[in-house]
Design a protein around this motif. Structure first.
Motif, short mmCIF file in Angstrom:
data_model
loop_
_atom_site.label_atom_id
_atom_site.label_comp_id
_atom_site.label_asym_id
_atom_site.label_seq_id
_atom_site.Cartn_x
_atom_site.Cartn_y
_atom_site.Cartn_z
N GLY A 77 46.20 51.98 37.97
CA GLY A 77 45.15 52.16 37.00
C GLY A 77 43.82 51.60 37.47
N MET A 78 43.87 50.43 38.11
CA MET A 78 42.62 49.77 38.48
C MET A 78 41.87 50.55 39.57
N PRO A 81 41.72 55.17 37.77
CA PRO A 81 41.79 55.36 36.32
C PRO A 81 41.72 56.84 35.94
N THR A 394 38.02 54.65 40.71
CA THR A 394 37.41 53.78 39.70
C THR A 394 35.88 53.74 39.81
N PRO A 395 35.20 53.62 38.68
CA PRO A 395 33.75 53.46 38.74
C PRO A 395 33.31 52.04 39.09
N VAL A 396 34.27 51.11 39.15
CA VAL A 396 33.89 49.72 39.46
C VAL A 396 33.44 49.64 40.92
N PRO A 397 32.21 49.15 41.17
CA PRO A 397 31.76 49.05 42.56
C PRO A 397 32.41 47.86 43.28
N MET A 399 34.77 47.81 45.84
CA MET A 399 36.19 47.87 46.20
C MET A 399 36.44 47.28 47.59
N SER A 402 37.68 43.91 47.10
CA SER A 402 39.04 43.97 46.58
C SER A 402 40.02 44.25 47.73
N PHE A 405 40.44 41.20 49.89
CA PHE A 405 41.21 40.22 49.13
C PHE A 405 42.71 40.48 49.31
N PHE B 75 44.46 51.86 27.95
CA PHE B 75 44.78 51.49 29.32
C PHE B 75 43.54 51.64 30.20
N ASN B 76 42.83 52.75 30.02
CA ASN B 76 41.66 52.99 30.86
C ASN B 76 40.58 51.93 30.68
N VAL B 79 41.83 48.68 32.47
CA VAL B 79 41.82 48.62 33.93
C VAL B 79 40.43 48.77 34.53
N ILE B 80 39.50 49.38 33.79
CA ILE B 80 38.15 49.51 34.36
C ILE B 80 37.33 48.25 34.09
N HIS B 83 38.71 44.64 35.47
CA HIS B 83 39.19 44.70 36.86
C HIS B 83 39.24 43.31 37.50
N THR B 87 42.62 41.15 38.40
CA THR B 87 42.94 40.88 39.81
C THR B 87 43.32 39.41 39.97
N ILE B 146 30.44 52.39 29.89
CA ILE B 146 29.40 52.82 30.85
C ILE B 146 28.64 54.05 30.35
N PHE B 154 25.78 45.35 36.89
CA PHE B 154 27.16 45.02 37.24
C PHE B 154 27.61 43.81 36.42
N PHE B 158 30.80 44.27 34.07
CA PHE B 158 32.10 43.85 34.62
C PHE B 158 32.35 42.34 34.59
#
Lengths: 433, 340
Positions: A77-78, A81, A394-397, A399, A402, A405, B75-76, B79-80, B83, B87, B146, B154, B158
């Protein structure tokens, strides 16, 4: 490199890591219960020591597989998504069943690990069998989800919407059986030869030969049987891919031009720019035969697919060659073992043991190569012909961070586990000497 | 069937909070134990949670699978937008899990035990903190979807939703709840000196829990966190929290009388009450973003999926729960069937 590339790298790396631990955690319990069974039958203390040693291995590999598997279920999912949002409701069934199987495995492991001298002997042994069966069941179920990505089924895709969802049909997707069979056998081949190789090394070094010979025998027999079954399952898989994913087949054979009676390339260097393969061995008409059972069948070449729907050819082709080559090598090693049953003198030869030491990591390399074939070979799709990988990310910048890591964390973990195994073996030898 | 699925979602959440929490708590108790008590604590933890801890953590996976299969919108968002804290939760789960097994299954006992022990303790402490931070982000109204604010940075999207005082308080609250559960569990499995030690730490963590809980509510109320404001005026929620507080008195009596099973049930009931209070306040709106409240019952998976999942859970549950129960009984976590 973009976010997408790092997300893919992270997925590849963490999956590649998890697969090794999951396979060992899935197959090793079988060695353990065979040895345990022999102990119960013969009361030979060597079998008990061996069982206990393998049990510690199972515990360590199970936990590493379990935590990396937990991380993966989040990562799906992370990192993707867009994929999970639509795919989740469709392929939930294998995952929920896998969760149940995994649960059963953990419960059985609790009984087995802590049940020595507490539970009735036979029941205790039986909980060990459950660990193995539940482990294989989880593996088979989770491969169904991957099979669905290759052969999406159980829904209608109309105007970008997923409707008419049938979770049972998605679970029983056409790729499931072939993939699950191939993967399960691969896990048995790789783990058996891996463990056999470790014990072969101890025999090669002449340490505690009595115990290691018993361990070698149990593992190599299982490994040899699986190695002989694997080509059959490989053939079924190839025919299946030819039918459903012609672009993947073309990529893994580096087959550019559509033709009838297509030759099979062994080895070769792929020149993606000029679409040529040099330094190869070509067997006339063999590809047509292997893919369709007919020497004159037409095999679609990569040029017949739009450019943005072709997987990266070189990687897939090389990975495929590595997988098949290693599979054949492991089968040969199995033959050597079978001959040595008759020719006992071979067991005295150091080189005999060295062969199995060298083969130890090969099954795992073959598994990794096989996953590269199936995953990279499906690109650019995450769901074959339905959703592209780039639309799921994912839209999260960031990566990149990540990825690094996980790279650091899992590398440390892999080194530690290897080191722990070394200590297990050393202390196993000391205790008896 | 939707309510069957919802039941299993809440049921796995409860069991994860309780059983997983007791596991984390064991590490926290060990972390805060005095140097002399640590080795002893370590051995008792191995005996008590060793057989069951892996099973305890699978509730998290079940929870996750139910969320992604049946409630894709929830869920979406999780997880977005979560994040980063998730982690860190995974990091915590990983290091404490492997450290726990390594320290007990390493063939050689040497200096490396030092590292396993500390990784286990720190991992056990950080995981509930980041779980709490993640949960707080869902309800504190700071998540900016978003699509709504393409210009947000950011940090706004986030980090800020979970990285704040309210989040930290929630994390500390959950961590102390874990420690309280673990200490209560461990009292029953120990004797003599270590029993005194666990009784003491159980008392300490009860006080910490009550104090942090009070600060959390006060802070949430005065900084206008909608969830807390709604919580405080909800009679049902308040009543269950109050009841949970009152139950501390019989709990202490049971502990003194060494009725370990009764005390475990009581501690479990207290957690159920707290969780019930949190759920009842805002059902079914468990996610509160900067400008809307999202219902868990809207935009769910199609009916065929929900029905299928419901059946899977019923069948899976009927296989797993008896096995799990038997496991816990065999290793004396519960003793309901034995009359003595």
């Amino acid at each position: 490199m973009e976010n997408l590339d790092y997300a893919r790298l992270q997925m590849a790396f963490t999956l590649g890591f998890h697969i090794i631990f999951a396979c060992i955690g899935m197959v090793m319990p079988f060695f353990m219960v065979v040895s345990h069974y022999k102990y119960l039958k013969t009361r030979n203390p060597i079998y008990k020591k061996l069982t206990m040693a393998w049990l510690k291995g199972v515990a360590i590999f199970f936990v590493t597989g379990a935590v990396s598997g937990t991380a993966l279920s989040f990562e799906l999912g992370m990192l993707w998504p867009g994929f999970m949002k639509h795919a989740g409701p469709i392929i939930g069934m294998p995952f929920s069943l896998e969760g149940a199987a995994f649960f059963v495995e953990a419960i059985a492991l609790g009984f087995y690990l802590y049940g020595w001298n507490k539970l009735p002997e036979k029941f205790h042994w039986f909980t060990g069998v459950i660990i193995g069966v539940a482990g294989v069941a989880s593996g088979i179920l989770v491969v169904s989800a991957n099979g669905w990505m290759n052969a999406p089924s159980g829904f209608d895709y109309v105007n970008g919407e997923f409707t008419n969802i049938d979770p049972v049909k998605a679970l029983l997707n056409p790729a499931w059986f072939t993939q699950a069979l191939h993967m399960t056998l691969a896990a048995f081949v790789a783990t058996s030869f891996g463990v056999a190789g470790i014990h072969a090394y101890q025999i090669y070094k002449n340490r505690n030969v009595d115990l290691h010979l018993k361990a070698f025998k149990i593992t190599i027999i299982i490994g040899t049987i699986a190695a002989f079954l694997q080509p059959i399952s490989g053939d079924i898989s190839a025919k299946d891919v030819a039918k459903r994913q012609p672009a993947k087949l073309a990529a893994l054979e580096a087959h550019y031009e559509t033709q009838k009676g297509a030759p099979l390339y062994i080895g070769g260097i792929v020149d993606q720019e000029n679409q040529k393969v040099s330094h190869k061995i070509a067997i006339p008409k063999a590809l047509s035969f292997l893919a369709f059972g007919d020497f004159d069948a037409e095999v679609k070449g990569l040029n017949d697919f739009p450019e943005d729907e072709r997987p990266p050819v070189a990687i897939v082709h090389y990975a495929f060659q590595i997988m098949v080559g290693l599979g054949v090598a492991l089968m040969l090693a199995g033959i050597i073992y079978l001959i040595s049953i008759k020719k006992k003198s071979w067991l005295q030869c150091k080189y005999y043991w060295l062969i199995f030491v060298i083969m130890a990591p090969m099954g795992f390399l073959a598994i990794e190569a096989g996953w590269v074939v199936t995953e990279v070979g499906r690109q650019p799709w995450i769901i074959h012909q339905v959703m592209k990988t780039k639309d799921a990310v994912t839209p999260v910048p960031g990566m990149k961070y990540s990825f690094f890591f996980y790279l650091v964390l899992y590398s440390i973990l892999a080194i530690t586990v290897t080191w722990l195994m070394q200590r297990q073996i050393r202390s196993l030898n000391q205790k008896i000497d | 069937m939707l309510y069957v699925v919802l039941f299993f979602l809440l049921f796995s959440l409860l069991l994860y909070v309780m059983l997983g929490g007791a596991d984390f708590g064991a590490g926290i108790v060990e972390l805060f134990a005095s140097k002399n008590n640590r080795a002893n604590t370590r051995d008792i933890i191995y005996k008590v949670i060793g057989p069951v801890w892996e099973a305890n953590h699978i509730w998290l996976i079940i929870l996750l699978v139910i969320l992604w299969v049946a409630f894709p919108v929830y869920f979406n968002i999780i997880v977005i937008y979560l994040h980063i804290p998730l982690t860190l939760v995974l990091l915590g789960i990983t290091i404490r899990g492997v450290a726990f097994v390594f320290r007990h299954y390493d063939a050689v006992v040497d200096k490396s035990q030092f590292w396993y022990n500390w990784l286990f303790r720190i991992g056990s402490f950080m995981t509930p903190i980041f779980l709490g931070l993640s949960f707080s982000a869902l309800i504190n109204g700071k998540i900016i979807l978003i699509e709504d604010h393409p210009s947000a940075s950011f940090y706004d999207i986030f980090i800020q939703p979970w990285f704040n005082v309210f989040g930290l308080l929630t994390g500390l609250f959950y961590a102390s709840l874990c420690a309280f559960l673990a200490a209560t569990l461990l009292i029953g499995e120990s004797e003599g000196k270590s029993k005194q030690h666990f009784s003491k730490s159980s008392a300490t963590f009860t006080v910490v829990l009550v104090v942090v809980g009070f600060i959390l509510l006060t802070y949430g109320y005065s900084f206008e966190i909608k969830f807390i404001q709604d919580f405080i005026v909800n009679p049902l929620a308040l009543a269950s929290v109050a009841l949970s507080g009152i139950l501390l008195i019989p709990l202490w009596k049971f502990i003194k009388q060494q009725r370990k099973i009764a005390s475990r049930y009581l501690a479990g009931i207290q957690v159920i009450l707290i969780l019930f209070a949190a759920i009842v306040t805002h059902f079914p709106y468990f996610i509160i973003t900067s400008n809307e409240e999202i219902s868990i019952l809207e935009n769910i998976a199609p009916e065929s999926t929900i029905n299928n999942l419901g059946w899977m859970l019923i069948i899976g549950g009927s296989i797993i729960l008896p096995g799990l129960f038997h496991l816990m009984k065999s290793f004396k976590m519960i003793k309901i069937l034995e009359k003595s």
